[in-house]
Motif scaffolding. Structure first.
Motif, PDB file in Angstrom:
ATOM      1  N   THR A   4     -81.904  21.678 -41.271  1.00 55.13           N
ATOM      2  CA  THR A   4     -82.343  22.756 -42.156  1.00 55.13           C
ATOM      3  C   THR A   4     -81.449  22.786 -43.380  1.00 55.13           C
ATOM      4  O   THR A   4     -80.221  22.838 -43.270  1.00 55.13           O
ATOM      5  N   HIS A   5     -82.074  22.745 -44.583  1.00 57.99           N
ATOM      6  CA  HIS A   5     -81.332  22.704 -45.831  1.00 57.99           C
ATOM      7  C   HIS A   5     -81.780  23.839 -46.737  1.00 57.99           C
ATOM      8  O   HIS A   5     -82.981  24.033 -46.947  1.00 57.99           O
ATOM      9  N   ASP A  27     -87.312  17.031 -42.577  1.00 62.31           N
ATOM     10  CA  ASP A  27     -86.350  18.117 -42.451  1.00 62.31           C
ATOM     11  C   ASP A  27     -86.971  19.434 -42.902  1.00 62.31           C
ATOM     12  O   ASP A  27     -87.982  19.469 -43.617  1.00 62.31           O
ATOM     13  N   ARG A  28     -86.345  20.546 -42.498  1.00 63.80           N
ATOM     14  CA  ARG A  28     -86.815  21.879 -42.877  1.00 63.80           C
ATOM     15  C   ARG A  28     -86.110  22.314 -44.145  1.00 63.80           C
ATOM     16  O   ARG A  28     -84.884  22.211 -44.252  1.00 63.80           O
ATOM     17  N   VAL A  30     -85.408  25.365 -47.115  1.00 69.25           N
ATOM     18  CA  VAL A  30     -85.430  26.740 -47.606  1.00 69.25           C
ATOM     19  C   VAL A  30     -85.133  26.636 -49.091  1.00 69.25           C
ATOM     20  O   VAL A  30     -84.030  26.253 -49.488  1.00 69.25           O
ATOM     21  N   SER A  49     -92.316  24.595 -46.020  1.00 70.01           N
ATOM     22  CA  SER A  49     -91.001  25.083 -46.402  1.00 70.01           C
ATOM     23  C   SER A  49     -90.981  26.608 -46.497  1.00 70.01           C
ATOM     24  O   SER A  49     -92.016  27.251 -46.702  1.00 70.01           O
ATOM     25  N   PRO A  70     -83.126  30.739 -41.562  1.00 66.87           N
ATOM     26  CA  PRO A  70     -82.799  30.590 -40.136  1.00 66.87           C
ATOM     27  C   PRO A  70     -81.330  30.915 -39.837  1.00 66.87           C
ATOM     28  O   PRO A  70     -80.478  30.904 -40.738  1.00 66.87           O
ATOM     29  N   VAL A  73     -77.954  26.887 -40.479  1.00 67.97           N
ATOM     30  CA  VAL A  73     -78.241  26.117 -41.695  1.00 67.97           C
ATOM     31  C   VAL A  73     -77.314  24.913 -41.708  1.00 67.97           C
ATOM     32  O   VAL A  73     -76.093  25.054 -41.665  1.00 67.97           O
ATOM     33  N   ASP A  74     -77.904  23.730 -41.756  1.00 63.08           N
ATOM     34  CA  ASP A  74     -77.094  22.511 -41.734  1.00 63.08           C
ATOM     35  C   ASP A  74     -76.467  22.201 -43.087  1.00 63.08           C
ATOM     36  O   ASP A  74     -75.348  21.690 -43.146  1.00 63.08           O
TER      37      ASP A  74
END
Length: 229
Positions: A4-5, A27-28, A30, A49, A70, A73-74
């Motif tokens: 998640t980015h 990838d997810r 935001v 997204s 989320p 967050v990565d």
């Protein structure tokens, strides 16, 4: 597992290139947008997204805008920016305050608000800086000051968050073929030829490489300069 980015500046230039790369691999995302209209455009371009409406020119607006982000967050990728050029003798107060807000205060505030989520993922903060973060040319005082500040923010954050497993990367692109570069050339009164500059996709490759680097290492300061022609 998909990462998640959170990305600012995903509507154009380097941010758009990074968003496309990460979205295409599943990838997810935001995506932070300055208006509902801009958010709708980003959602259409990147199906699935999450969009967040917040004006980086008003960093206080960030605090109430992150409800849909989320809990883990990565990566947070700070790619939005503003450049207004001119000699110190001629720069107006708003030239300073607007660039400071978008280029420095908003990244600091968004980072602060998202740090619990990034810590939970033992993730990474990526600051898209500039060659101006290392030196300042004439007429670039305000912009370079914000980018020098962004470098200081990244350096301090890296030391502070190491104990939480958070990596911090600064990317220093040379002149890149983006809408901002076209606007800079207009301010300089110079003809703009995008073929002379770095492709945003090349900078995106450096950013994604830093994100994907195995956890036993970190890319802390990465300069991306034009290659030989």
């Amino acid at each position: 597992m998909a990462l998640t980015h959170v990305i600012t500046g995903a509507g154009s230039g380097i941010g758009a290139a990074v968003a496309r790369r990460l979205h295409d691999r599943g990838d997810r995302l935001v995506l932070v947008a300055r208006s509902a209209e801009r958010a709708a455009d980003l959602a259409r371009d990147h199906p699935g997204s999450v969009t967040v409406v917040a004006d980086l020119a008003d960093p206080a607006s960030l605090d109430g805008a992150l409800a849909d982000v989320p809990e883990r967050v990565d990566t947070v990728i700070h790619s939005a920016g503003l450049a207004r050029l001119g000699p110190v003798a001629d720069l107006a107060l708003d030239d300073w305050t607007s660039q400071l807000a978008i280029n420095l205060v908003a990244p600091a505030e968004l980072t602060r608000l998202l740090l619990p989520r990034v810590r939970a993922a033992r993730g990474q903060i990526v600051f898209v800086n500039s060659g101006a973060g290392n030196f300042a040319h004439p007429h670039w005082s305000a912009y370079a000051a914000t980018k020098h500040g962004l470098r200081a923010l990244a350096d301090a954050l890296r030391a502070e968050e190491s104990a939480h497993g958070v990596r911090v990367t600064s990317i220093y692109p040379g002149r890149t073929a983006t809408p901002m570069q076209a606007a800079v050339h207009a301010q300089e009164g110079a003809a703009y030829d995008p073929s002379r500059f770095i492709d945003p996709a090349s900078v995106a490759t450096a950013i994604v490489t830093a994100i994907d680097l195995p956890r036993d290492a970190a890319m802390t300061d990465v300069s991306v300069k034009p290659g030989p022609r």
